[in-house]
Every structure is written in structure tokens, then in C-alpha cells.
Design a protein around this motif. Structure first.
Motif, PDB file in Angstrom:
ATOM      1  N   THR A 176       0.855  -1.183   0.000  1.00 26.73           N
ATOM      2  CA  THR A 176       0.000   0.000   0.000  1.00 26.73           C
ATOM      3  C   THR A 176       0.892   1.234   0.000  1.00 26.73           C
ATOM      4  OG1 THR A 176      -0.167   0.356   2.389  1.00 26.73           O
ATOM      5  CG2 THR A 176      -1.655  -1.280   1.417  1.00 26.73           C
ATOM      6  N   GLY A 177       0.429   2.283  -0.662  1.00 28.78           N
ATOM      7  CA  GLY A 177       1.270   3.469  -0.786  1.00 28.78           C
ATOM      8  C   GLY A 177       2.438   3.246  -1.722  1.00 28.78           C
ATOM      9  N   HIS A 178       2.233   2.380  -2.722  1.00 29.58           N
ATOM     10  CA  HIS A 178       3.328   1.988  -3.621  1.00 29.58           C
ATOM     11  C   HIS A 178       3.750   3.085  -4.589  1.00 29.58           C
ATOM     12  CE1 HIS A 178      -0.125   1.534  -6.219  1.00 29.58           C
ATOM     13  NE2 HIS A 178       0.635   1.246  -7.256  1.00 29.58           N
ATOM     14  N   THR A 179       2.959   4.141  -4.712  1.00 31.19           N
ATOM     15  CA  THR A 179       3.332   5.236  -5.605  1.00 31.19           C
ATOM     16  C   THR A 179       4.122   6.328  -4.886  1.00 31.19           C
ATOM     17  OG1 THR A 179       1.225   6.366  -5.194  1.00 31.19           O
ATOM     18  CG2 THR A 179       1.326   4.864  -7.088  1.00 31.19           C
ATOM     19  N   GLY A 180       4.236   6.223  -3.559  1.00 34.35           N
ATOM     20  CA  GLY A 180       5.008   7.188  -2.785  1.00 34.35           C
ATOM     21  C   GLY A 180       6.499   6.913  -2.900  1.00 34.35           C
ATOM     22  N   SER A 188       7.617   3.255  -3.684  1.00 33.66           N
ATOM     23  CA  SER A 188       8.112   3.000  -5.048  1.00 33.66           C
ATOM     24  C   SER A 188       9.442   2.259  -5.027  1.00 33.66           C
ATOM     25  CB  SER A 188       8.276   4.322  -5.802  1.00 33.66           C
ATOM     26  OG  SER A 188       7.038   4.948  -6.017  1.00 33.66           O
ATOM     27  N   TRP A 189      10.334   2.671  -4.127  1.00 30.73           N
ATOM     28  CA  TRP A 189      11.617   1.968  -4.028  1.00 30.73           C
ATOM     29  C   TRP A 189      11.408   0.530  -3.541  1.00 30.73           C
ATOM     30  CZ3 TRP A 189      16.387   2.659  -5.784  1.00 30.73           C
ATOM     31  CH2 TRP A 189      16.787   3.925  -6.191  1.00 30.73           C
ATOM     32  N   LEU A 190      10.508   0.342  -2.580  1.00 30.67           N
ATOM     33  CA  LEU A 190      10.196  -1.015  -2.117  1.00 30.67           C
ATOM     34  C   LEU A 190       9.627  -1.849  -3.255  1.00 30.67           C
ATOM     35  CD1 LEU A 190       9.808  -3.195   0.060  1.00 30.67           C
ATOM     36  CD2 LEU A 190       7.653  -2.083   0.679  1.00 30.67           C
ATOM     37  N   THR A 191       8.739  -1.268  -4.032  1.00 29.86           N
ATOM     38  CA  THR A 191       8.151  -1.968  -5.181  1.00 29.86           C
ATOM     39  C   THR A 191       9.222  -2.372  -6.176  1.00 29.86           C
ATOM     40  OG1 THR A 191       6.034  -0.809  -4.947  1.00 29.86           O
ATOM     41  CG2 THR A 191       6.539  -1.734  -7.117  1.00 29.86           C
ATOM     42  N   LEU A 212      17.102   2.989   0.768  1.00 31.98           N
ATOM     43  CA  LEU A 212      17.328   1.550   0.620  1.00 31.98           C
ATOM     44  C   LEU A 212      17.674   0.884   1.954  1.00 31.98           C
ATOM     45  CD1 LEU A 212      19.239   1.305  -2.783  1.00 31.98           C
ATOM     46  CD2 LEU A 212      16.885   0.608  -2.277  1.00 31.98           C
ATOM     47  N   GLU A 213      18.254   1.629   2.882  1.00 33.30           N
ATOM     48  CA  GLU A 213      18.511   1.074   4.211  1.00 33.30           C
ATOM     49  C   GLU A 213      17.190   0.700   4.875  1.00 33.30           C
ATOM     50  OE1 GLU A 213      21.565   0.487   5.018  1.00 33.30           O
ATOM     51  OE2 GLU A 213      22.864   2.247   4.975  1.00 33.30           O
ATOM     52  N   ALA A 214      16.220   1.617   4.804  1.00 31.10           N
ATOM     53  CA  ALA A 214      14.916   1.355   5.413  1.00 31.10           C
ATOM     54  C   ALA A 214      14.179   0.236   4.688  1.00 31.10           C
ATOM     55  CB  ALA A 214      14.078   2.629   5.404  1.00 31.10           C
ATOM     56  N   VAL A 215      14.194   0.277   3.360  1.00 35.56           N
ATOM     57  CA  VAL A 215      13.491  -0.729   2.557  1.00 35.56           C
ATOM     58  C   VAL A 215      14.012  -2.134   2.847  1.00 35.56           C
ATOM     59  CG1 VAL A 215      13.267  -1.615   0.200  1.00 35.56           C
ATOM     60  CG2 VAL A 215      12.712   0.774   0.690  1.00 35.56           C
TER      61      VAL A 215
END
Length: 355
Positions: free
Chosen positions: A13-17, A21-24, A229-232
């Protein structure tokens, strides 16, 4: 990690944020079948649109505040993993639109939990809240997961409220092995492709792309900078550990940098200058607005101990990676999708070498 997510159905959810987006993108690179749920594209330009991620996933427009729709999506796609990032994430906006902030962040989270409750299969869920879930006592020791939750501004209060409903559902409905939920708290992330309002890096990049000087109003303000990327990869690591270890079900984990990365705004722009000559600024100090409260520092020792997670990029590496992404975008040197994948692979290599 690739073996665990390959061919798995993952709802983001929130994949466009920015973070979504980076997680996606990382999940796409890991071979996952991503189903994205977002109400809209939050910024223009947007990382999600620039990389044309809609062509590589199931891209759904839906509001997390609509319980009926969220239930239908969960029932149809039967996710193996869920990452809930959808939120009204700007403190300043929360003062202008408090009702929207509370309904999105609190009711939206409640709807995800209720939809998950009716899902008739095993599922691992990571719900991302915020470093501002903690009640801010303006202390420097770094907040731990068992510290008091709360918040005076609408955004912080909405995130603290979401944490309470998560705890309630975990204790009331998710005690078995089928539904495993954990909370991730991370703060002040930077990286390529962020164009959110009232944030240092996006404001700088917008100005520099037009050959204008950015105005630094609080050059001495320090922040716990952390690359996205650290958080993802923290979220992904938590999901993996959660799938294998039921003992951490219902627990919260902080994902933040070490204290050495608490650098000033001026330190950041000076470091950016090393990678991009277009960088320039002027200082015009002003009093802090009411919504610019001191950011919270997180103590991430629990994630290090239980998840074997830690930040791997030093300050210079983080700033260089961030600046190079925008430089590539504005100077149109490489394909943005391919360039972003290269950054992910580069980060994974650094991550592996520092383990």
C-alpha cells in the motif's frame, strides 16, 4: 531474500510514494508479484511514473479508508506478504488537513488489519509507521521500541493512534501462526526520486535543476539522515525473520542510522556539491515554524540484535548515491529504471560485504 520473495504475491500500500516505489522496485527485482494499492500519485514528478512501474505490477487505485474495497482486493489476490505504507506523511499538511490525516493513518491502518483478519491463508505483514509515533521529550539518547507513544501534532498523534490499534488486533485476533504482523518505525530517509514538499533534498534538486540557488533557512539543523534503501531492506529483513520466527510477532522495530550520521543541513549540501557542480545555496536564517519540531532519533539496537540489520552506507556514500540519481535524471544520461536497479545492486553488494 530472492528465494523467499520470488513468485510470491506481495501487496504494497502506498506503492506510488517515495519509499513505496523503491520497495516496489526492489520486490520486482526479487521476482515478486507485486499488487500496489494507492489513492493517487502523490507528487509530480514521481519516481513511480518516471520508472513506469505500473507496467511491471498490478497497479490499483484504491483508498485505504474504503474498507469494502480493501477487503475485496485482499480476497481476490490472497497475498503472501503485505507492506502497509499508505499514509498522509507530511507534518505540515497534518495541520491543514487533520481529519484527512487521522482517517488515512488511523482508519486506513484499521482497514488493513480488518481485511487481513478475514484473509483465509497464511500471511506476513509489516506495517510501517514512523519515528514520530513516539512521544517527543526532546531527548538525545535515541528512542527505544518500548518508549511512550504519542504526539502533539496531528501527524504524530495519528501514527501513535495507529500503533494502538495494531497492538489491539495483534493481541485480540492474531495470536495464531497464520497471521504474523510486526511494526517498522523509520524516519528521515533520503534518496533519488523524492519530490515531497518541505523536504531538504527535493527542494534542493528542484532549484538546482533550474540553475537557482536553494535557500537554507535552518543550515545548522541536524537530522538522522538515512538512505531509503537502508529502510526498505530493513522492512524486507523484518518480513523474512517474521515468516520464520513467530516469537517476534506483534513486536515493533526501529530502523535508523547511527549517531555519526546526524549531520547538519549545511553538511549535506556541501557534500552534494562534491558530486554535482550545479549545487549552490544561500543562507537566510529564520525562526522554526510550529510544525518543524525536533526530529526524533531512534535506537536501532533491537533490529541489530534480533534481525541482524544495520545501516551500511556511510554519510558520504549515502549523499553521493542520492545526488547521482538526481544528476542522472536531470542530465538524462542513463535510463532511469536501469540506473535505479544499478543502485539497488550496488547497495546489496555493500550490504553483503559489510555483514
Amino acid at each position: 531474500m530472492k528465494n523467499l520473495f520470488k513468485n510470491k504475491t506481495v501487496i504494497v500500500t502506498g506503492h506510488t510514494g517515495f519509499k513505496g516505489s523503491w520497495l516496489t522496485l526492489v520486490l520486482i527485482n526479487l521476482g515478486a508479484r507485486v499488487v500496489g494499492i494507492s489513492n493517487d500519485i502523490p507528487t509530480k514528478p514521481a519516481f513511480f511514473q518516471i520508472l513506469k512501474l505500473n507496467k511491471k505490477i498490478k497497479d490499483l487505485r484504491a483508498d485505504v479508508r474504503d474498507l469494502k474495497i480493501i477487503k475485496k482486493i485482499f480476497k481476490r489476490y490472497k497475498p503472501d506478504y503485505i507492506f502497509h505504507l499508505a499514509a498522509q506523511s507530511l507534518v505540515k499538511q497534518s495541520f491543514k488537513y487533520p481529519v484527512n490525516t487521522f482517517t488515512t493513518n488511523f482508519v486506513g491502518t484499521l482497514n488493513i488489519l480488518e481485511s487481513l483478519r478475514e484473509l483465509k491463508k497464511e500471511c506476513v505483514s509489516v506495517i510501517i509507521t514512523s519515528d514520530k509515533s513516539y512521544k517527543n521529550f526532546e531527548i538525545d539518547r535515541g528512542y527505544k521500541e518500548n518508549d511512550i507513544l504519542g504526539g502533539e501534532d496531528p501527524y504524530s498523534a495519528s501514527k501513535g493512534s495507529a500503533e494502538l490499534v495494531i497492538q489491539s488486533y495483534c493481541n485480540s485476533f492474531f495470536k495464531g501462526d497464520k497471521k504474523k504482523i510486526a511494526v517498522a518505525r523509520a524516519g528521515n530517509v533520503i534518496g533519488g526520486g523524492d519530490w515531497s514538499k518541505d523536504r531538504l533534498v527535493p527542494d534542493c534538486m528542484k532549484s538546482w535543476s533550474k540553475r537557482k540557488k536553494v535557500i537554507l533557512r535552518n543550515p545548522d539543523a541536524t537530522r538522522p539522515w538515512q538512505h531509503v534503501l537502508e529502510a526498505v531492506f530493513g522492512y524486507l529483513t523484518l518480513a523474512i525473520k517474521l515468516s520464520k520466527n513467530s516469537k517476534i510477532r506483534g513486536e515493533a522495530f526501529n530502523f535508523g542510522p547511527n549517531n555519526k550520521d546526524n549531520k547538519s543541513v549545511l553538511n549535506v549540501v556541501k557534500e552534494m556539491k562534491k558530486s554535482w557542480k550545479a549545487v549552490s545555496w544561500t543562507i537566510k536564517k529564520s525562526r522554526k515554524a510550529k510544525y518543524e519540531s525536533k526530529l526524533l532519533k531512534l535506537n536501532s539496537n533491537k533490529a541489530k540484535l534480533k534481525l541482524n540489520w544495520k545501516t551500511n552506507l556511510n554519510f558520504k556514500e549515502m549523499i553521493k548515491m542520492t545526488t547521482n540519481w538526481y544528476k542522472n535524471f536531470y542530465e538524462k544520461k542513463e535510463n532511469n529504471f536501469e540506473f535505479s536497479i544499478k543502485q539497488i545492486l550496488s547497495y546489496q553488494k555493500i550490504n553483503k560485504n559489510k555483514k
